[in-house]
Motif scaffolding. Structure first.
Motif, PDB file in Angstrom:
ATOM      1  N   PHE A 154       0.830  -1.200   0.000  1.00 57.61           N
ATOM      2  CA  PHE A 154       0.000   0.000   0.000  1.00 57.61           C
ATOM      3  C   PHE A 154       0.870   1.258   0.000  1.00 57.61           C
ATOM      4  O   PHE A 154       1.915   1.304   0.643  1.00 57.61           O
ATOM      5  CB  PHE A 154      -0.908  -0.021   1.232  1.00 57.61           C
ATOM      6  N   MET A 155       0.481   2.281  -0.757  1.00 55.28           N
ATOM      7  CA  MET A 155       1.142   3.590  -0.801  1.00 55.28           C
ATOM      8  C   MET A 155       2.607   3.467  -1.227  1.00 55.28           C
ATOM      9  O   MET A 155       3.525   3.844  -0.498  1.00 55.28           O
ATOM     10  CB  MET A 155       1.037   4.291   0.560  1.00 55.28           C
ATOM     11  N   GLU A 156       2.797   2.920  -2.424  1.00 56.96           N
ATOM     12  CA  GLU A 156       4.146   2.712  -2.936  1.00 56.96           C
ATOM     13  C   GLU A 156       4.966   3.994  -3.021  1.00 56.96           C
ATOM     14  O   GLU A 156       6.171   4.000  -2.778  1.00 56.96           O
ATOM     15  CB  GLU A 156       4.093   2.053  -4.323  1.00 56.96           C
ATOM     16  N   TYR A 157       4.309   5.112  -3.362  1.00 58.90           N
ATOM     17  CA  TYR A 157       5.034   6.379  -3.474  1.00 58.90           C
ATOM     18  C   TYR A 157       5.665   6.758  -2.142  1.00 58.90           C
ATOM     19  O   TYR A 157       6.832   7.158  -2.081  1.00 58.90           O
ATOM     20  CB  TYR A 157       4.099   7.488  -3.950  1.00 58.90           C
ATOM     21  N   ALA A 158       4.904   6.610  -1.058  1.00 60.95           N
ATOM     22  CA  ALA A 158       5.420   6.932   0.270  1.00 60.95           C
ATOM     23  C   ALA A 158       6.544   5.972   0.653  1.00 60.95           C
ATOM     24  O   ALA A 158       7.522   6.368   1.305  1.00 60.95           O
ATOM     25  CB  ALA A 158       4.294   6.877   1.305  1.00 60.95           C
ATOM     26  N   ILE A 159       6.409   4.722   0.261  1.00 60.68           N
ATOM     27  CA  ILE A 159       7.452   3.733   0.563  1.00 60.68           C
ATOM     28  C   ILE A 159       8.753   4.107  -0.129  1.00 60.68           C
ATOM     29  O   ILE A 159       9.836   4.052   0.468  1.00 60.68           O
ATOM     30  CB  ILE A 159       6.984   2.327   0.144  1.00 60.68           C
ATOM     31  N   LEU A 160       8.672   4.506  -1.413  1.00 58.48           N
ATOM     32  CA  LEU A 160       9.880   4.927  -2.120  1.00 58.48           C
ATOM     33  C   LEU A 160      10.495   6.148  -1.458  1.00 58.48           C
ATOM     34  O   LEU A 160      11.723   6.255  -1.335  1.00 58.48           O
ATOM     35  CB  LEU A 160       9.549   5.235  -3.591  1.00 58.48           C
ATOM     36  N   GLN A 161       9.650   7.077  -1.010  1.00 56.21           N
ATOM     37  CA  GLN A 161      10.145   8.304  -0.389  1.00 56.21           C
ATOM     38  C   GLN A 161      10.877   8.007   0.920  1.00 56.21           C
ATOM     39  O   GLN A 161      11.771   8.769   1.318  1.00 56.21           O
ATOM     40  CB  GLN A 161       8.970   9.259  -0.103  1.00 56.21           C
ATOM     41  N   ASN A 162      10.506   6.930   1.587  1.00 55.28           N
ATOM     42  CA  ASN A 162      11.073   6.618   2.901  1.00 55.28           C
ATOM     43  C   ASN A 162      12.058   5.457   2.866  1.00 55.28           C
ATOM     44  O   ASN A 162      12.338   4.837   3.890  1.00 55.28           O
ATOM     45  CB  ASN A 162       9.943   6.314   3.895  1.00 55.28           C
ATOM     46  N   THR A 163      12.592   5.172   1.703  1.00 58.44           N
ATOM     47  CA  THR A 163      13.597   4.122   1.566  1.00 58.44           C
ATOM     48  C   THR A 163      14.947   4.624   2.060  1.00 58.44           C
ATOM     49  O   THR A 163      15.305   5.793   1.862  1.00 58.44           O
ATOM     50  CB  THR A 163      13.709   3.698   0.090  1.00 58.44           C
ATOM     51  N   ARG A 164      15.695   3.759   2.706  1.00 52.37           N
ATOM     52  CA  ARG A 164      16.998   4.149   3.251  1.00 52.37           C
ATOM     53  C   ARG A 164      17.981   4.459   2.127  1.00 52.37           C
ATOM     54  O   ARG A 164      18.230   3.636   1.249  1.00 52.37           O
ATOM     55  CB  ARG A 164      17.568   3.045   4.134  1.00 52.37           C
ATOM     56  N   LEU A 165      18.565   5.644   2.178  1.00 51.22           N
ATOM     57  CA  LEU A 165      19.499   6.073   1.143  1.00 51.22           C
ATOM     58  C   LEU A 165      20.761   5.208   1.138  1.00 51.22           C
ATOM     59  O   LEU A 165      21.312   4.923   0.070  1.00 51.22           O
ATOM     60  CB  LEU A 165      19.882   7.538   1.348  1.00 51.22           C
ATOM     61  N   SER A 166      21.201   4.770   2.303  1.00 49.07           N
ATOM     62  CA  SER A 166      22.422   3.968   2.365  1.00 49.07           C
ATOM     63  C   SER A 166      22.287   2.679   1.560  1.00 49.07           C
ATOM     64  O   SER A 166      23.224   2.262   0.864  1.00 49.07           O
ATOM     65  CB  SER A 166      22.786   3.639   3.820  1.00 49.07           C
ATOM     66  N   LEU A 167      21.108   2.049   1.630  1.00 50.11           N
ATOM     67  CA  LEU A 167      20.866   0.830   0.860  1.00 50.11           C
ATOM     68  C   LEU A 167      20.896   1.130  -0.628  1.00 50.11           C
ATOM     69  O   LEU A 167      21.523   0.406  -1.416  1.00 50.11           O
ATOM     70  CB  LEU A 167      19.508   0.235   1.245  1.00 50.11           C
ATOM     71  N   VAL A 168      20.230   2.206  -1.034  1.00 48.64           N
ATOM     72  CA  VAL A 168      20.159   2.559  -2.446  1.00 48.64           C
ATOM     73  C   VAL A 168      21.546   2.873  -3.000  1.00 48.64           C
ATOM     74  O   VAL A 168      21.904   2.443  -4.099  1.00 48.64           O
ATOM     75  CB  VAL A 168      19.197   3.752  -2.652  1.00 48.64           C
ATOM     76  N   VAL A 169      22.350   3.609  -2.235  1.00 49.21           N
ATOM     77  CA  VAL A 169      23.711   3.952  -2.674  1.00 49.21           C
ATOM     78  C   VAL A 169      24.545   2.689  -2.837  1.00 49.21           C
ATOM     79  O   VAL A 169      25.256   2.520  -3.840  1.00 49.21           O
ATOM     80  CB  VAL A 169      24.368   4.926  -1.680  1.00 49.21           C
ATOM     81  N   ASP A 170      24.483   1.797  -1.862  1.00 52.00           N
ATOM     82  CA  ASP A 170      25.265   0.556  -1.940  1.00 52.00           C
ATOM     83  C   ASP A 170      24.860  -0.273  -3.154  1.00 52.00           C
ATOM     84  O   ASP A 170      25.713  -0.815  -3.871  1.00 52.00           O
ATOM     85  CB  ASP A 170      25.082  -0.271  -0.665  1.00 52.00           C
ATOM     86  N   MET A 171      23.556  -0.391  -3.396  1.00 52.12           N
ATOM     87  CA  MET A 171      23.084  -1.175  -4.542  1.00 52.12           C
ATOM     88  C   MET A 171      23.513  -0.520  -5.856  1.00 52.12           C
ATOM     89  O   MET A 171      23.936  -1.200  -6.792  1.00 52.12           O
ATOM     90  CB  MET A 171      21.567  -1.323  -4.487  1.00 52.12           C
ATOM     91  N   ALA A 172      23.432   0.808  -5.913  1.00 50.32           N
ATOM     92  CA  ALA A 172      23.826   1.529  -7.133  1.00 50.32           C
ATOM     93  C   ALA A 172      25.311   1.322  -7.423  1.00 50.32           C
ATOM     94  O   ALA A 172      25.708   1.159  -8.579  1.00 50.32           O
ATOM     95  CB  ALA A 172      23.506   3.011  -6.983  1.00 50.32           C
ATOM     96  N   LYS A 173      26.135   1.321  -6.396  1.00 52.39           N
ATOM     97  CA  LYS A 173      27.571   1.096  -6.585  1.00 52.39           C
ATOM     98  C   LYS A 173      27.837  -0.290  -7.159  1.00 52.39           C
ATOM     99  O   LYS A 173      28.699  -0.455  -8.029  1.00 52.39           O
ATOM    100  CB  LYS A 173      28.313   1.274  -5.255  1.00 52.39           C
TER     101      LYS A 173
END
Length: 206
Positions: A154-173
């Protein structure tokens, strides 16, 4: 992609957690097996925006990969020049105008099960960016790479907004490192004309 041009069995989707030590080797082998036998212009389209932490996976990947200065991959979608919902169609049109017979690898964030968060997934065929947010965007990619940055529901937009940046940075690397590894194995060297850069910057920005 014309699978008849390849002399290897078709292999399907591969999903591995980004922290797995075998990630680069296994995914590199799988993606290389999917590349066409005839050299192409290899295009990386990293989709997303830095205005949402979860959706920043694409532009972060694009920026990390651009900093690595790949020789055979043309990168679209970075933090300064993201490819997102409002300009993606323009970028796609430009890509097909500026590149003859491009082979596109699309990169995007995705949502999934709790047990899949942190996984990087690669598969044959296009992806449908914005599907989790019910956005009607054109499919893109001969093959694609997605990173599961958070849980779906539920509320995927809010979930994306509240995703941990550290996880996203590590995955992007890790995705950028994977693409750089692929770049190092490509033998097709293409000197892109200066007009590519000048036209690229005419596309709508964030």
């Amino acid at each position: 992609m014309n699978l008849m041009d390849r002399f290897i069995p078709k292999k399907e989707k591969l999903q591995i957690h980004y922290s797995d030590q075998d990630l680069l080797d296994k995914m590199n082998e799988r993606i290389i097996s999917w590349l066409p036998s005839t050299p192409k212009e290899y295009i990386i389209v990293c989709i997303g925006t830095d205005r949402s932490t979860g959706d920043a996976l694409g532009p972060l990947t694009g920026s990390f990969l651009s900093d690595m200065q790949p020789k055979h991959l043309r990168v679209y979608g970075t933090l300064p020049e993201p490819v997102h919902a409002t300009n993606m169609e323009d970028y796609v049109n430009q890509i097909y105008k500026l590149h003859r017979h491009p082979f596109i690898i699309a990169v995007d964030a995705s949502l999934g099960k709790t047990t899949s968060v942190g996984s990087i997934i690669t598969d044959i065929g296009s992806l449908n960016p914005g599907a989790a947010l019910n956005k009607n965007l054109p499919p893109i990619g001969d093959i694609h790479i997605t990173g599961v940055v958070n849980i779906s529901g539920f509320m995927e937009y809010a979930i994306l907004q509240n995703t941990r940046l550290s996880l996203v940075v590590d995955m992007a690397k890790h995705i950028a490192a994977l693409l750089k590894k692929i770049d190092q194995q490509l033998t097709y060297s293409k000197t892109f004309p200066d007009i590519v850069t000048s036209h690229k910057h005419q596309v709508l920005k964030n």
